[in-house]
Scaffold this motif. Structure first.
Motif, PDB file in Angstrom:
ATOM      1  N   VAL A   1       0.815  -1.201   0.000  1.00  0.00           N
ATOM      2  CA  VAL A   1       0.000   0.000   0.000  1.00  0.00           C
ATOM      3  C   VAL A   1       0.859   1.264   0.000  1.00  0.00           C
ATOM      4  N   VAL A   2       1.982   1.235   0.725  1.00  0.00           N
ATOM      5  CA  VAL A   2       2.784   2.457   0.830  1.00  0.00           C
ATOM      6  C   VAL A   2       3.376   2.833  -0.523  1.00  0.00           C
ATOM      7  N   ARG A   3       3.642   4.137  -0.681  1.00  0.00           N
ATOM      8  CA  ARG A   3       4.137   4.627  -1.963  1.00  0.00           C
ATOM      9  C   ARG A   3       5.665   4.591  -2.033  1.00  0.00           C
ATOM     10  N   ASP A   4       6.302   4.594  -0.889  1.00  0.00           N
ATOM     11  CA  ASP A   4       7.757   4.537  -0.891  1.00  0.00           C
ATOM     12  C   ASP A   4       8.259   4.031   0.453  1.00  0.00           C
ATOM     13  N   HIS A   5       9.565   3.954   0.527  1.00  0.00           N
ATOM     14  CA  HIS A   5      10.218   3.407   1.694  1.00  0.00           C
ATOM     15  C   HIS A   5       9.974   4.257   2.933  1.00  0.00           C
ATOM     16  N   GLY A   6       9.923   5.571   2.754  1.00  0.00           N
ATOM     17  CA  GLY A   6       9.769   6.499   3.872  1.00  0.00           C
ATOM     18  C   GLY A   6       8.430   6.346   4.575  1.00  0.00           C
ATOM     19  N   SER A   7       7.355   6.203   3.782  1.00  0.00           N
ATOM     20  CA  SER A   7       6.040   6.100   4.425  1.00  0.00           C
ATOM     21  C   SER A   7       5.927   4.812   5.226  1.00  0.00           C
ATOM     22  N   GLN A   8       6.728   3.833   4.852  1.00  0.00           N
ATOM     23  CA  GLN A   8       6.757   2.592   5.630  1.00  0.00           C
ATOM     24  C   GLN A   8       7.228   2.883   7.056  1.00  0.00           C
ATOM     25  N   ALA A   9       8.269   3.679   7.165  1.00  0.00           N
ATOM     26  CA  ALA A   9       8.806   4.016   8.478  1.00  0.00           C
ATOM     27  C   ALA A   9       7.775   4.782   9.294  1.00  0.00           C
ATOM     28  N   THR A  10       7.018   5.655   8.631  1.00  0.00           N
ATOM     29  CA  THR A  10       5.989   6.426   9.328  1.00  0.00           C
ATOM     30  C   THR A  10       4.933   5.504   9.936  1.00  0.00           C
ATOM     31  N   VAL A  11       4.501   4.536   9.152  1.00  0.00           N
ATOM     32  CA  VAL A  11       3.502   3.581   9.662  1.00  0.00           C
ATOM     33  C   VAL A  11       4.041   2.877  10.905  1.00  0.00           C
ATOM     34  N   ASN A  12       5.295   2.485  10.842  1.00  0.00           N
ATOM     35  CA  ASN A  12       5.885   1.799  11.986  1.00  0.00           C
ATOM     36  C   ASN A  12       5.874   2.669  13.231  1.00  0.00           C
ATOM     37  N   THR A  13       6.278   3.932  13.063  1.00  0.00           N
ATOM     38  CA  THR A  13       6.364   4.823  14.213  1.00  0.00           C
ATOM     39  C   THR A  13       5.001   5.089  14.827  1.00  0.00           C
ATOM     40  N   PHE A  14       3.988   5.294  13.984  1.00  0.00           N
ATOM     41  CA  PHE A  14       2.706   5.739  14.511  1.00  0.00           C
ATOM     42  C   PHE A  14       1.712   4.618  14.781  1.00  0.00           C
ATOM     43  N   VAL A  15       1.919   3.468  14.207  1.00  0.00           N
ATOM     44  CA  VAL A  15       0.965   2.385  14.431  1.00  0.00           C
ATOM     45  C   VAL A  15       1.582   1.226  15.195  1.00  0.00           C
ATOM     46  N   ILE A  16       2.674   0.710  14.659  1.00  0.00           N
ATOM     47  CA  ILE A  16       3.206  -0.535  15.209  1.00  0.00           C
ATOM     48  C   ILE A  16       3.809  -0.331  16.601  1.00  0.00           C
ATOM     49  N   THR A  17       4.687   0.654  16.745  1.00  0.00           N
ATOM     50  CA  THR A  17       5.338   0.844  18.041  1.00  0.00           C
ATOM     51  C   THR A  17       4.337   1.118  19.166  1.00  0.00           C
ATOM     52  N   PRO A  18       3.392   2.061  18.998  1.00  0.00           N
ATOM     53  CA  PRO A  18       2.405   2.264  20.070  1.00  0.00           C
ATOM     54  C   PRO A  18       1.634   0.981  20.379  1.00  0.00           C
ATOM     55  N   MET A  19       1.273   0.255  19.339  1.00  0.00           N
ATOM     56  CA  MET A  19       0.517  -0.970  19.555  1.00  0.00           C
ATOM     57  C   MET A  19       1.316  -1.937  20.419  1.00  0.00           C
ATOM     58  N   VAL A  20       2.588  -2.068  20.081  1.00  0.00           N
ATOM     59  CA  VAL A  20       3.427  -3.012  20.817  1.00  0.00           C
ATOM     60  C   VAL A  20       3.509  -2.634  22.298  1.00  0.00           C
ATOM     61  N   PHE A  21       3.534  -1.345  22.573  1.00  0.00           N
ATOM     62  CA  PHE A  21       3.684  -0.935  23.963  1.00  0.00           C
ATOM     63  C   PHE A  21       2.378  -0.963  24.753  1.00  0.00           C
ATOM     64  N   LEU A  22       1.259  -0.834  24.057  1.00  0.00           N
ATOM     65  CA  LEU A  22      -0.004  -0.689  24.792  1.00  0.00           C
ATOM     66  C   LEU A  22      -0.814  -1.967  24.906  1.00  0.00           C
ATOM     67  N   CYS A  23      -0.530  -2.966  24.072  1.00  0.00           N
ATOM     68  CA  CYS A  23      -1.447  -4.093  23.991  1.00  0.00           C
ATOM     69  C   CYS A  23      -1.120  -5.252  24.924  1.00  0.00           C
ATOM     70  N   GLY A  24      -0.613  -4.946  26.093  1.00  0.00           N
ATOM     71  CA  GLY A  24      -0.505  -6.007  27.088  1.00  0.00           C
ATOM     72  C   GLY A  24       0.817  -6.737  27.131  1.00  0.00           C
ATOM     73  N   THR A  25       1.816  -6.224  26.399  1.00  0.00           N
ATOM     74  CA  THR A  25       3.121  -6.885  26.443  1.00  0.00           C
ATOM     75  C   THR A  25       3.753  -6.761  27.818  1.00  0.00           C
ATOM     76  N   PHE A  26       3.756  -5.531  28.367  1.00  0.00           N
ATOM     77  CA  PHE A  26       4.509  -5.260  29.582  1.00  0.00           C
ATOM     78  C   PHE A  26       3.636  -5.150  30.826  1.00  0.00           C
ATOM     79  N   PHE A  27       2.348  -4.925  30.614  1.00  0.00           N
ATOM     80  CA  PHE A  27       1.451  -4.827  31.774  1.00  0.00           C
ATOM     81  C   PHE A  27       0.066  -5.225  31.322  1.00  0.00           C
ATOM     82  N   SER A  28      -0.765  -5.498  32.272  1.00  0.00           N
ATOM     83  CA  SER A  28      -2.113  -5.935  31.954  1.00  0.00           C
ATOM     84  C   SER A  28      -2.924  -4.785  31.369  1.00  0.00           C
ATOM     85  N   VAL A  29      -3.584  -5.021  30.245  1.00  0.00           N
ATOM     86  CA  VAL A  29      -4.348  -3.935  29.624  1.00  0.00           C
ATOM     87  C   VAL A  29      -5.524  -3.521  30.495  1.00  0.00           C
ATOM     88  N   ASP A  30      -5.920  -4.398  31.414  1.00  0.00           N
ATOM     89  CA  ASP A  30      -7.065  -4.061  32.258  1.00  0.00           C
ATOM     90  C   ASP A  30      -6.734  -2.935  33.233  1.00  0.00           C
TER      91      ASP A  30
END
Ligand SMILES: Nc1ncnc2c1ncn2[C@@H]1O[C@H](COP(=O)(O)OP(=O)(O)OP(=O)(O)O)[C@@H](O)[C@H]1O
Ligand SMILES: [Mg+2]
Lengths: 283, 245
Positions: free
Chosen positions: B157-186
């Motif tokens: 879907v991305v148009r170039d290499h740079g937008s890939q990095a943007t997706v990672n920063t704004f979607v993947i990293t927050p998800m990894v930190f918030l979805c219960g990896t390090f603490f209970s989401v409850d």
């Protein structure tokens, strides 16, 4: 000879821009056809539509009587493609790049090794078999890409500006390779180029493309004859006028009347292009 | 048959093989750092969802690390697509789009499973007892399939290499930190909680953690994982089908 490819009313629009504006032609087995046109004429776009990398806005592409897009998988077996840019995997060796192609094209395992060795030999790259492609020169990469496209023995080979950006000596050695493919393997070739000499020397038939349309087509001889055999060049201070004549005598007669500095020479495809479009192919 | 799958895997695994040492080192480093920092740091003094923190953490790290690896193929596909133009080789070959997609996804799963294996080795080193139930294997396969599919979609879907990095920063990293990896989401405030329950990683983490620590796996969560996996697979298929070179 049997007809391989039939193209009918092919059009490609990119948002607002029309890159290919209705192109029709056919190619038969063993033919060597050139698509000659300046930068941006629509050569690459045409090739991409004929190989399934772009979807046409309009028109039909037919291989052996069957619609390409409805029978993509079967049709792709007939096609070999060499793109304008390198699409080798630089992290793989020459051998591995060819092996990947063999897998993708369903070449049986027992045939792969001998086919790859033969291809490398054909390209004169035998000793580089296990070298990674990132260490290759431009000419070596080109040769590797070309023989890769032949591995599955296509009926038609598309060569999109195969010699662009290479020095003259390497260009000539590639010409030899390409002619060998057409003659020894009797494979049809559609070659795009903006080099006049390339089209004139290699192709039996040349289609001149400009602004997305094929404006003339025929053997280089026919194309030239259509405009005249001889050119009289008249050198003005700020430009050169060209006049075309079908015999040398007619040209000479005109030359005698000439007051400015003038000369007569034989016509080239460049002149044909100039006559047809009012501009030069390479600026 | 399956020439597309075989071709893509041949390419990806050969390139991986050449960088295996470096890749493995990179894959193993960040979970180790988390283990040292949080695992040793909190030790047994802290409990989470009724488990000693390090036992709680390891399944989270498995989920996170395998996600990073499986989803991370997006970056690699981008390079093959934009710099090597190798995707053209796939597209002009007589193979179907599904085969190309499956080849990439299998490669992503391979990487995800490899990182899972690494963390099992860490678990042994840190003397953490995990229960290997069949359910865990099912869950990790779905989880890596899901995120490899998402990675493939994004790469197309991305148009170039740079937008890939943007997706990672704004979607993947927050998800990894918030979805219960390090603490209970409850423990999250209501607003965040409603957001994380929209994200597939939350379910992966819950299911994988429960299956490794003897908890009960909520069948609804497992079903949601399957649904997400199906959706992302379909989106990957559509994206590859649409791609023009
Ligand atoms: N993806 C695209 N989006 C928009 N415009 C495009 C796209 N691809 C090509 N074009 C435009 O279509 C026209 C034809 O391009 P094309 O690449 O087919 O020309 P060409 O004859 O191959 O030229 P060259 O000799 O430079 O390779 C150009 O004007 C180009 O800018
Ligand atoms: Mg071009």
């Amino acid at each position: 000879m049997r007809e391989i490819l039939q193209v009918k009313g092919l059009v490609k629009n990119f948002s607002k821009k029309t890159a290919v504006a209705g192109v029709d032609f056919t190619i038969s087995e063993g033919e060597f056809v050139g698509l000659l046109g300046p930068n941006g004429a629509g050569k690459t776009t045409t090739i991409k539509m004929l190989t399934g990398l772009l979807k046409p806005t309009e028109g039909e592409v037919i291989y052996y009587g069957r619609d390409f897009f409805r029978h993509a998988r079967e049709s792709k077996r007939f096609i070999g493609v060499v793109h304008q840019y390198s699409n080798l995997d630089r992290d793989l060796t020459a051998y591995e790049n060819l092996y990947l192609h063999c897998i993708l094209h369903g070449i049986p395992k027992i045939e792969r090794d001998s086919k790859i060795k033969e291809a490398l030999e054909f390209a004169g790259l035998t000793e580089y078999e296990d070298k990674e492609v990132k260490t290759f020169s431009g000419g070596m990469k080109r040769r590797l890409i070309i023989v890769r496209a032949l591995l599955h023995e296509p009926k038609i080979l598309y060569l999109d500006e195969p010699t662009v950006g290479l020095d003259p000596q390497i260009r000539r050695s590639l010409w030899d390779l390409i002619v060998k493919i057409n003659q020894i393997k009797s494979m049809a070739i559609l070659l795009t180029t903006h080099y006049i000499e390339e089209a004139e020397r290699l192709c039996q038939r040349v289609m001149i493309i400009n602004k997305g349309r094929i404006i003339s087509s025929g053997s280089p001889e026919q194309l030239k004859k259509g405009v005249g055999r001889y050119v009289l060049e008249i050198f003005y201070d700020d430009h050169i006028e060209e006049r075309f004549f079908s015999t040398r005598d007619e040209a000479l007669e005109e030359l005698r009347k000439c007051t400015l500095s003038c000369r007569i020479r034989e016509i080239t495809l460049e002149d044909v292009f100039l006559k047809l479009t009012g501009r030069r192919i390479n600026v | 048959m399956f020439n597309g799958i075989k071709g893509v895997l041949y390419r990806e695994l050969n390139v991986y093989r050449k960088r295996a040492g470096k890749q493995l080192l990179a894959t193993s480093l960040s979970p180790l750092l988390f283990l040292i920092a949080f695992g040793w740091g909190f030790g047994d003094r802290v409990m989470a969802e009724g488990l000693p923190y390090i036992t709680f953490l390891i399944p989270g790290l498995i989920t996170m690390s395998s996600l990073n690896q499986s989803y991370g193929i997006a970056q690699e596909i981008n390079i093959t697509r934009f710099y090597f133009h190798l995707f053209d080789e796939y597209l002009i070959a007589p193979v179907t789009h599904i085969e190309i997609v499956l080849g990439e996804i299998l490669y992503g799963m391979f990487k995800g499973l490899l990182s899972t294996l690494l963390i099992f080795i860490y678990a042994t080193l840190f003397k953490v007892q995990l229960i290997l139930s069949p359910l865990f294997f099912i869950a990790i396969l779905i989880h890596t399939f899901l995120f490899a599919s998402l990675g493939t979609t994004m790469a197309m879907v991305v148009r170039d290499h740079g937008s890939q990095a943007t997706v990672n920063t704004f979607v993947i990293t927050p998800m990894v930190f918030l979805c219960g990896t390090f603490f209970s989401v409850d423990k999250l405030p209501y607003l965040f909680k409603s957001i994380v329950y929209l994200l597939p990683l939350t379910y992966s983490t819950k299911v994988i953690r429960a299956s490794l620590t003897g908890g009960t796996v909520n069948p609804l969560y497992l079903s949601l994982m399957i649904i997400f996996a199906g959706l992302f697979f379909f989106s990957a298929y559509l994206a590859v089908k649409k791609v023009e070179a």
